[in-house]
Every structure is written in C-alpha cells, then in structure tokens.
Write an enzyme that holds these catalytic residues in place. Structure first.
Site, mmCIF file in Angstrom:
data_model
loop_
_atom_site.group_PDB
_atom_site.id
_atom_site.type_symbol
_atom_site.label_atom_id
_atom_site.label_comp_id
_atom_site.label_asym_id
_atom_site.label_seq_id
_atom_site.Cartn_x
_atom_site.Cartn_y
_atom_site.Cartn_z
ATOM 1 C CG HIS A 47 -5.090 5.102 -0.760
ATOM 2 N ND1 HIS A 47 -5.614 6.005 0.128
ATOM 3 C CD2 HIS A 47 -6.135 4.339 -1.187
ATOM 4 C CE1 HIS A 47 -6.916 5.796 0.232
ATOM 5 N NE2 HIS A 47 -7.258 4.794 -0.554
ATOM 6 C CG ASP A 88 -0.844 2.486 2.649
ATOM 7 O OD1 ASP A 88 -1.442 1.534 3.200
ATOM 8 O OD2 ASP A 88 -1.335 3.158 1.728
ATOM 9 C CD GLN A 128 -5.228 -2.644 -1.139
ATOM 10 O OE1 GLN A 128 -5.478 -3.850 -1.255
ATOM 11 N NE2 GLN A 128 -6.174 -1.740 -1.040
ATOM 12 C CE LYS A 174 -8.227 -0.855 2.345
ATOM 13 N NZ LYS A 174 -9.320 -0.577 1.403
ATOM 14 C CB CYS A 232 -8.282 6.418 -3.196
ATOM 15 S SG CYS A 232 -9.971 6.315 -2.672
#
Lengths: 144, 400
Positions: free
Chosen positions: B114, B191, B194, B217, B355
């Site tokens: 991302h 990261d 997700q 999220k 993104c």
C-alpha cells in the site's frame, strides 16, 4: 435522441474509439489528466501547427463515458483552432450544466444530454476537454 | 454473523457492503461507547483529579491493555495511539528509522505494498540516502523467504511488509521472515491494516519489531490507530510532536523533561472517543473470536471464488490467496464501470488500484474490482453478487 441510440453511440465510441493510440513524437504536445474522484487516466496527444489542431490522439484506461467522450471530442476538433474547440467545449459544458444550449452545434455530444442528472459522471464527461485545455496552455506558453 | 448488531443494515436493509478493506461498519456497542463518552463522562484524559476525568483515564489506559492482549504484546507501554495505519507507519519511519538508518542502508518492500508502506520509505530515501529495494514476488504474486534471501545484502537493515496485502490478499509468512531477518540483524516492520482485523495477531510469536494498524477497518471509529514497537526500539523514538501531554516539566532556562512511554509519543489531546470506540470494537471482536471470524471469511471466500469461476468472462486475479480479499474484472470492462453496475443493485465493491499503484507491474492490470469480506457478510449476499455478475451482458444498459 432515443436512449437506445445514445447507448449504441457511446458503446461504439468505446469499443472502436477514434484515434486511440500513443503518439510519443516531438511535434505532439502530451497532457495527462487524472480524474481525482475516480480512476480514469487519459493521455492526450495534440499536434498544433500555425494555430490549427492538425492532428490528435489519445491513450489510457478510462470508463465508458470518458473513453467515448474523448473519441467524440477528437472527431470534432481536428482541423479547428483552439478557439473553435473552446467554443464547442463551452456549448458542451452548457448542456452538461443544464443551461440553455444549441444542440445543433453538438453532434454526437448530444448523447450526454442526460449526464447532468449524475453529477459523478459529469466529471468523466468533461475530462477530455480538461485535458485538451492543458495542451492548449502548453502550446500558448511555448508560442507567446 | 451478528448482523443484528449493525445499525447500517437496519437503515439500509438492501445494502450489500463488500468493501471492508476500505472501512467497516460499526456495531452498536462501538457507537454506544462513543455516545456514552459524550453524554456521561466527557473530560480530557491525563489532566484532571475529578471523577469523570479519572473515569476517562481508566478507560483510556484500559484500552492500551485491551490492545496489548489483542496483539499479545509484552507491555502496554509498547502501544501508542495514532490516527491510523498511515500515521503509525510514518511515525516509525520518521521518528525512528530516520535516525537508526544510514546512507546506503537497504530497506526491502514489495510492489504490492500500500502507498503508506511505500511513500514514507521513498521520502526517507530522498532525505538520507537509504536504498529502497523490491523483493521479487513469485508466480502467485506472493512473498517467499527464498525470494527475500535473493535480495538481502549485508546492507539490508529493514524488511517492511503488509501482513496481508490489500489487493492480492496473500498472507505473508511473517514468522519465518522475522526469524531469518533477526538472524541477519534486520528489523521487521509490519503493516497490519488488512490482517489485524481478520486474523489472530501475535507480535511475540511472529517476533514483529514494529506493527501498524487502524481502528476503522476492525469495526472501530475512523481516526484512531495503533503503533506497536518493541520497547527497546520505542524508547529510541524521537517525538514528531511536542507540547501538552508529553512533557513532565520545562523551565524558562530550557530545562525540559519529557514523560515516559507511552505518553511521550502522544502529544496533544488524544482522540479519546476513538480510543474508547476502539476498545469496544476489540472487546466485541474478542467475544466472537478472531479465529472464528477468519475461518468464516475463508468459507465465504471459497464460496465466492467457486461462483465467480462459473462465469465465463470473469477473470479472478488472486484465486489462491487465503484472506477475505477477492480481486476480479469482467473481461474488457473497465473496473469502475463494473463497480457502477454493481452499485445499481446496491452492491458496494471497490474499483481502482486500491492505493497500490505498483501492483500493476505484478498482476499485469492497472485497475480491478475488489471484494473484501467481513464477519457480517453472508452467502446470500454473495449469491446476489454472482447472480448480477452472471447477467453482465446488460452492463451498458444499466450504467449508460
């Protein structure tokens, strides 16, 4: 204009777009416009000589509205001066903004007469002229 | 599961929301937690000696403990509240890496990251001359340890990866990667935007040095996120913000003393409603069970893939990924036209490059439609999606 006819014209300009290819040659001015609210991404190549749009092409990935509107625009601006193209653009914008306009001047552009009802699609419909304007600005700054 | 807890469905009974990679709906308990803060004990945190302020302090600091448990960190001091994943990653890069790394040190990322795990590194490259290099992906666009080994050099100092990528949706073998990285004195930055909302996170077991994730999220409010770092590294973070809440004392003589962690890295009044909302979201997820949610998403994904494969003119780009993300296109149709077509049936999917602008070099297409699933999605919703997509011949009749 009948809805089916409008749709067919848009699809035809989408599937068989006019002058869709990259033209990375020195005498073509290149401009790109990203539509910030979506993912349309068009490169426009315009050859201006002695104040006339001698030739023009486009390339890129875009939705059906942007692709067809670019194709229709190119059919209508080659051989014209930037001022004549702007006059056409102004008439087109009047239609998109639901102002009084002269449909006889707009030809195939009339397929977008209902697009004002979908504000997010209006951005797609004006993208080609926004990009064209960029090439004019580059031409004008180079030929002051 | 648990659809009755989400007021969005009550207010939009026909909505099929499949864009959970972008953001998620909020259960009633999260909204109630925010409402209670503004109606029962509005006060600033870490400031007052009166009951409602102490109540806010208690809940605010308890959230740190709730987050600690949720990701299995050693100490709640390792939990910093931020604005979100992007904020957390930027703090990691500009508060720590800017001082830790030297010219020509190498940072490994992939072309599937991302923007938030790419651009801070690119900026640091410009600023101090580190080198950002790409780990090659395999034929399924996944990271493997073998491919990492191919690009690691004695100058490699950091591997920065999404645990789950937001387009391809592959789950990276982080435990294996950090084991190898640490043997070679390489730091591991993750990261988790997700992954944390969808699967069990264990920063000790995976031996993660830095982790970033967002509240919104994972059923929480927008504007709140978490930065986790091992304490020995967090101690070295140089604050990006100075001011209230992070200092113990300062004098006109310029004598300054800053607070201990974690408050030293949380200058200014915090996003208190966000923190309390996040607390409620995590407690809610834990009550259901994050592993159960992960398994349910797997089941939905397999069901969706099976359905999509029955439609001849649809290409799925990540059939073998193990997350709740499915990316596809109707052949020869621009992704945004497809998403507009689906929108006509109240189906929300994301169209675009998500993104992840470099991933086109990997999967060969710039724009795709992305379905990202969550606990409240159902097979009936996917049936409707598949039914509409089967009928894609009429796309232009619908969108034009």
């Amino acid at each position: 204009m009948d809805n089916n006819f409008k749709r067919e014209l848009i699809i035809d300009n989408c599937r068989n777009p006019f002058h869709k290819k990259s033209m990375n040659e020195d005498d073509f001015i290149k401009a790109n416009t990203h539509n910030e609210s979506c993912i349309d991404n068009i490169d426009l190549y315009v050859k201006l000589k002695d104040g006339i749009i001698e030739d023009a092409y486009f390339d890129g990935e875009a939705c059906a509205i942007t692709t067809s509107a670019t194709s229709i625009m190119l059919k209508n601006i080659i051989g014209k001066t930037p001022e004549e193209a702007r006059t056409l653009m102004n008439e087109y914008y009047k239609m998109l903004n639901e102002e009084n306009y002269d449909s006889s001047k707009l030809g195939e552009f009339n397929v977008y007469q209902d697009i004002s009802k979908q504000p997010n699609r209006k951005k797609c419909a004006i993208l080609p002229f926004q990009t064209l304007e960029k090439t004019f600005k580059i031409y004008e700054s180079e030929n002051k | 599961m648990n659809r009755e807890d989400f007021l969005m469905y009550k207010n939009n009974p026909n909505l099929i929301y499949l864009d959970n990679g972008a953001t998620t709906f909020k259960p009633k308990c999260v909204i109630d937690a925010i409402l209670e803060y503004y109606t029962k004990y509005t006060a600033n945190s870490h400031r007052g000696d009166y009951d409602i302020s102490l109540k806010v302090d208690e809940l605010y600091e308890d959230t740190r403990e709730v987050v600690r448990k949720f990701i299995n960190a050693k100490s709640s001091k390792e939990i910093i509240f931020t604005k979100g994943t992007t904020d957390s990653l930027n703090i990691i890069v500009f508060s720590f890496m800017r001082y830790y790394l030297q010219k020509d040190d190498e940072v490994l990322i992939t072309k599937a990251e991302h923007a938030s795990n790419v651009l801070p590194w690119f900026e640091l490259e410009k600023e101090i001359g580190i080198k950002v290099k790409f780990i090659p992906l395999n034929e399924n666009h996944e990271v493997t340890l073998d491919n990492i080994k191919k690009v690691v050099t004695p100058r490699t100092k950091v591997i920065s990866l999404a645990y789950v990528t937001n387009v391809i949706g592959d789950i990276r073998p982080i435990k294996e990667i950090s084991n190898y990285a640490h043997q070679n004195n390489i730091l591991v930055c993750i990261d988790g935007a997700q992954s944390v909302p969808h699967m069990k996170t264990d920063v000790i077991d995976d031996d993660i040095d830095f982790l970033a994730f967002s509240g919104h999220k994972m059923l929480g409010p927008t504007g709140i996120g978490v930065l986790y770092a091992k304490l020995k590294y967090l101690e070295l973070f140089k604050p990006l913000l100075y001011g209230g809440g992070m200092n113990s004392r300062f004098e006109s003589t310029k004598e300054i003393e800053y607070k201990e962690l974690p408050l030293r890295l949380e200058a200014g009044t915090s996003n208190i409603e966000g923190v309390l909302g996040l607390r409620s979201a995590i407690l809610y997820l834990e009550k259901i069970g994050i592993t159960k949610i992960h398994e349910y998403e797997q089941e939905l994904r397999a069901y969706l893939i099976k359905g999509l494969k029955e439609i001849p003119n649809i290409t799925v780009y990540n059939e073998f990924s193990k997350s709740g993300i499915v990316v596809f296109n109707i052949n020869d149709i621009f992704a945004e036209d497809t998403s507009r077509f689906l929108n006509h049936y109240h189906i929300c999917v994301r169209a675009g490059n998500h993104c992840t602008k470099m991933v086109k070099e990997e999967i060969g297409v710039k724009n795709t439609c992305r379905v990202s699933l969550y606990l409240y999605n159902t097979k009936e919703e996917l049936d409707k999606l598949i039914e509409v997509l089967k009928d894609n011949k009429k796309i232009f009749d619908v969108i034009l």
